[in-house]
Design an enzyme around this catalytic site. Structure first.
Site, PDB file in Angstrom:
ATOM      1  N   ASN A  14     104.632  22.593  57.771  1.00 34.68           N
ATOM      2  CA  ASN A  14     103.998  21.346  58.233  1.00 34.68           C
ATOM      3  C   ASN A  14     104.455  20.157  57.400  1.00 34.68           C
ATOM      4  O   ASN A  14     104.671  19.066  57.940  1.00 34.68           O
ATOM      5  CB  ASN A  14     102.470  21.471  58.201  1.00 34.68           C
ATOM      6  CG  ASN A  14     101.963  22.216  59.425  1.00 34.68           C
ATOM      7  OD1 ASN A  14     101.910  21.640  60.516  1.00 34.68           O
ATOM      8  ND2 ASN A  14     101.611  23.469  59.257  1.00 34.68           N
ATOM      9  N   LYS A  65      89.002  26.496  44.588  1.00 31.15           N
ATOM     10  CA  LYS A  65      88.645  25.081  44.694  1.00 31.15           C
ATOM     11  C   LYS A  65      89.479  24.236  43.724  1.00 31.15           C
ATOM     12  O   LYS A  65      90.090  24.765  42.791  1.00 31.15           O
ATOM     13  CB  LYS A  65      87.153  24.881  44.438  1.00 31.15           C
ATOM     14  CG  LYS A  65      86.694  25.316  43.062  1.00 31.15           C
ATOM     15  CD  LYS A  65      85.186  25.159  42.913  1.00 31.15           C
ATOM     16  CE  LYS A  65      84.736  25.619  41.536  1.00 31.15           C
ATOM     17  NZ  LYS A  65      83.304  25.457  41.311  1.00 31.15           N
ATOM     18  N   MET A  92      95.287  25.849  50.104  1.00 33.57           N
ATOM     19  CA  MET A  92      94.256  26.878  50.244  1.00 33.57           C
ATOM     20  C   MET A  92      93.144  26.735  49.209  1.00 33.57           C
ATOM     21  O   MET A  92      92.715  27.730  48.613  1.00 33.57           O
ATOM     22  CB  MET A  92      94.902  28.266  50.173  1.00 33.57           C
ATOM     23  CG  MET A  92      95.841  28.530  51.330  1.00 33.57           C
ATOM     24  SD  MET A  92      95.003  28.252  52.908  1.00 33.57           S
ATOM     25  CE  MET A  92      96.298  28.593  54.068  1.00 33.57           C
ATOM     26  N   ARG A  93      92.693  25.522  49.023  1.00 33.57           N
ATOM     27  CA  ARG A  93      91.578  25.282  48.100  1.00 33.57           C
ATOM     28  C   ARG A  93      90.614  24.284  48.711  1.00 33.57           C
ATOM     29  O   ARG A  93      91.043  23.387  49.446  1.00 33.57           O
ATOM     30  CB  ARG A  93      92.086  24.671  46.785  1.00 33.57           C
ATOM     31  CG  ARG A  93      92.646  25.670  45.859  1.00 33.57           C
ATOM     32  CD  ARG A  93      93.240  25.037  44.623  1.00 33.57           C
ATOM     33  NE  ARG A  93      93.954  26.099  43.954  1.00 33.57           N
ATOM     34  CZ  ARG A  93      93.412  26.905  43.052  1.00 33.57           C
ATOM     35  NH1 ARG A  93      92.191  26.722  42.627  1.00 33.57           N
ATOM     36  NH2 ARG A  93      94.128  27.879  42.524  1.00 33.57           N
ATOM     37  N   ASN A 109      93.397  17.239  57.118  1.00 27.82           N
ATOM     38  CA  ASN A 109      93.847  18.626  56.981  1.00 27.82           C
ATOM     39  C   ASN A 109      94.309  19.124  58.347  1.00 27.82           C
ATOM     40  O   ASN A 109      93.899  18.598  59.382  1.00 27.82           O
ATOM     41  CB  ASN A 109      92.661  19.475  56.508  1.00 27.82           C
ATOM     42  CG  ASN A 109      92.999  20.943  56.349  1.00 27.82           C
ATOM     43  OD1 ASN A 109      94.054  21.302  55.795  1.00 27.82           O
ATOM     44  ND2 ASN A 109      92.133  21.813  56.835  1.00 27.82           N
ATOM     45  N   HIS A 111      94.314  22.725  60.553  1.00 33.82           N
ATOM     46  CA  HIS A 111      93.708  24.059  60.548  1.00 33.82           C
ATOM     47  C   HIS A 111      94.210  24.835  61.766  1.00 33.82           C
ATOM     48  O   HIS A 111      94.273  24.286  62.871  1.00 33.82           O
ATOM     49  CB  HIS A 111      92.184  23.938  60.592  1.00 33.82           C
ATOM     50  CG  HIS A 111      91.511  25.272  60.524  1.00 33.82           C
ATOM     51  ND1 HIS A 111      91.386  25.983  59.344  1.00 33.82           N
ATOM     52  CD2 HIS A 111      90.964  26.047  61.494  1.00 33.82           C
ATOM     53  CE1 HIS A 111      90.787  27.132  59.595  1.00 33.82           C
ATOM     54  NE2 HIS A 111      90.525  27.204  60.891  1.00 33.82           N
TER      55      HIS A 111
HETATM   56  C1  GAR Z   1      99.227  26.295  58.642  1.00 34.96           C
HETATM   57  O1  GAR Z   1      99.193  27.155  59.755  1.00 34.96           O
HETATM   58  C2  GAR Z   1      97.903  25.598  58.460  1.00 34.96           C
HETATM   59  O2  GAR Z   1      97.239  25.352  59.673  1.00 34.96           O
HETATM   60  C3  GAR Z   1      97.149  26.597  57.629  1.00 34.96           C
HETATM   61  O3  GAR Z   1      98.095  27.095  56.731  1.00 34.96           O
HETATM   62  C4  GAR Z   1      99.371  27.104  57.345  1.00 34.96           C
HETATM   63  C5  GAR Z   1     100.353  26.485  56.393  1.00 34.96           C
HETATM   64  O4  GAR Z   1     101.638  26.648  56.854  1.00 34.96           O
HETATM   65  N1  GAR Z   1      96.055  25.994  56.962  1.00 34.96           N
HETATM   66  C6  GAR Z   1      94.906  26.611  56.722  1.00 34.96           C
HETATM   67  O5  GAR Z   1      94.684  27.758  57.052  1.00 34.96           O
HETATM   68  C7  GAR Z   1      93.868  25.785  56.018  1.00 34.96           C
HETATM   69  N2  GAR Z   1      92.594  26.419  56.050  1.00 34.96           N
HETATM   70  P1  GAR Z   1     102.833  25.795  56.241  1.00 34.96           P
HETATM   71  O6  GAR Z   1     102.759  25.967  54.709  1.00 34.96           O
HETATM   72  O7  GAR Z   1     104.055  26.425  56.791  1.00 34.96           O
HETATM   73  O8  GAR Z   1     102.648  24.361  56.644  1.00 34.96           O
END
Ligand code: GAR
Length: 202
Positions: A14, A65, A92-93, A109, A111
């Site tokens: 992302n 966190k 992831m925090r 964010n 999700h």
């Molecule tokens: C993504 O799918 C995002 O939606 C998720 O982590 C992935 C990161 O991928 N986020 C969460 O789960 C947040 N709770 P990336 O490092 O390839 O962008």
């Protein structure tokens, strides 16, 4: 001008989509720095490849966190890099009050589910395992809850009978890489307006 910091913990696809959107002129923002809580996270390497400051923040002793000394270091780093907006991209925090109040309304964010369904860890897998036929991704403001902030953008995918978790996640990521730069560009253009917790476009 959006002066962005992107926070992540993992592969950073992302983050890459946001970098690409900026470089292609589809997103009117400057990426001031990329922060990760994991020294080996590929998101840092992606930043370096684009000459964006890539900063590791040791978040110990906390596991889930961002608080205490690490939060203070993050705040210092953001100030140093003149950041006015934060995009969490696989970070992831849980963000705690120090950062939330310093950047009130300025943290978003992405999700991997259609919130408010399947918040928390592994939203994509939660949706797959539940057996839903449609799922998607959500870009939302960050508040003190877990994935509870006002929703800015969502994209939908179908889960077909021949999909596996892996093929579903590929479709999901493709939509995430569209949804996140799009939402950021709306913010850059000042197009968001609020009606209660509903976010609309001007
Ligand atoms: C993504 O799918 C995002 O939606 C998720 O982590 C992935 C990161 O991928 N986020 C969460 O789960 C947040 N709770 P990336 O490092 O390839 O962008």
């Amino acid at each position: 001008m959006l002066k962005l910091a992107i926070f992540g913990s993992g592969s950073g696809t992302n983050c890459q989509a946001i970098i690409d959107a900026v470089e292609a002129g589809r997103l009117n923002a400057e990426i001031k720095c990329v922060l990760a809580d994991n020294e080996g996270a590929y998101i840092l390497e992606r930043a370096r490849k684009h000459n964006i400051p890539a900063i590791y923040i040791d978040c110990a002793p906390f596991k889930t966190k961002l608080e205490g000394a690490a939060e203070a270091r993050v705040l210092e780093t953001l100030k140093e890099h003149d950041v006015n907006f934060i995009a969490l991209a696989g970070f992831m925090r849980v963000i705690k009050n120090g950062l939330l109040s310093a950047y009130a309304g300025k943290i978003i964010n992405i999700h991997p589910s259609l919130l408010p369904s399947f918040p928390g860890l592994d939203g994509g897998k939660q949706a797959f395992d539940y057996g839903v036929k449609y799922t998607g991704c959500t870009v939302h403001f960050v508040d003190s809850g877990v994935d509870t902030g006002a929703i800015i953008n969502q994209k939908i995918i179908s889960i077909d009978d021949n999909d596996t978790l892996e093929t579903m996640m590929e479709k999901l990521h493709t939509q995430e890489h569209i949804a996140y730069p799009e939402a950021l560009q709306w913010i850059a253009e000042g197009r968001l307006r609020f009606e209660g917790r509903r976010v609309k476009l001007k």
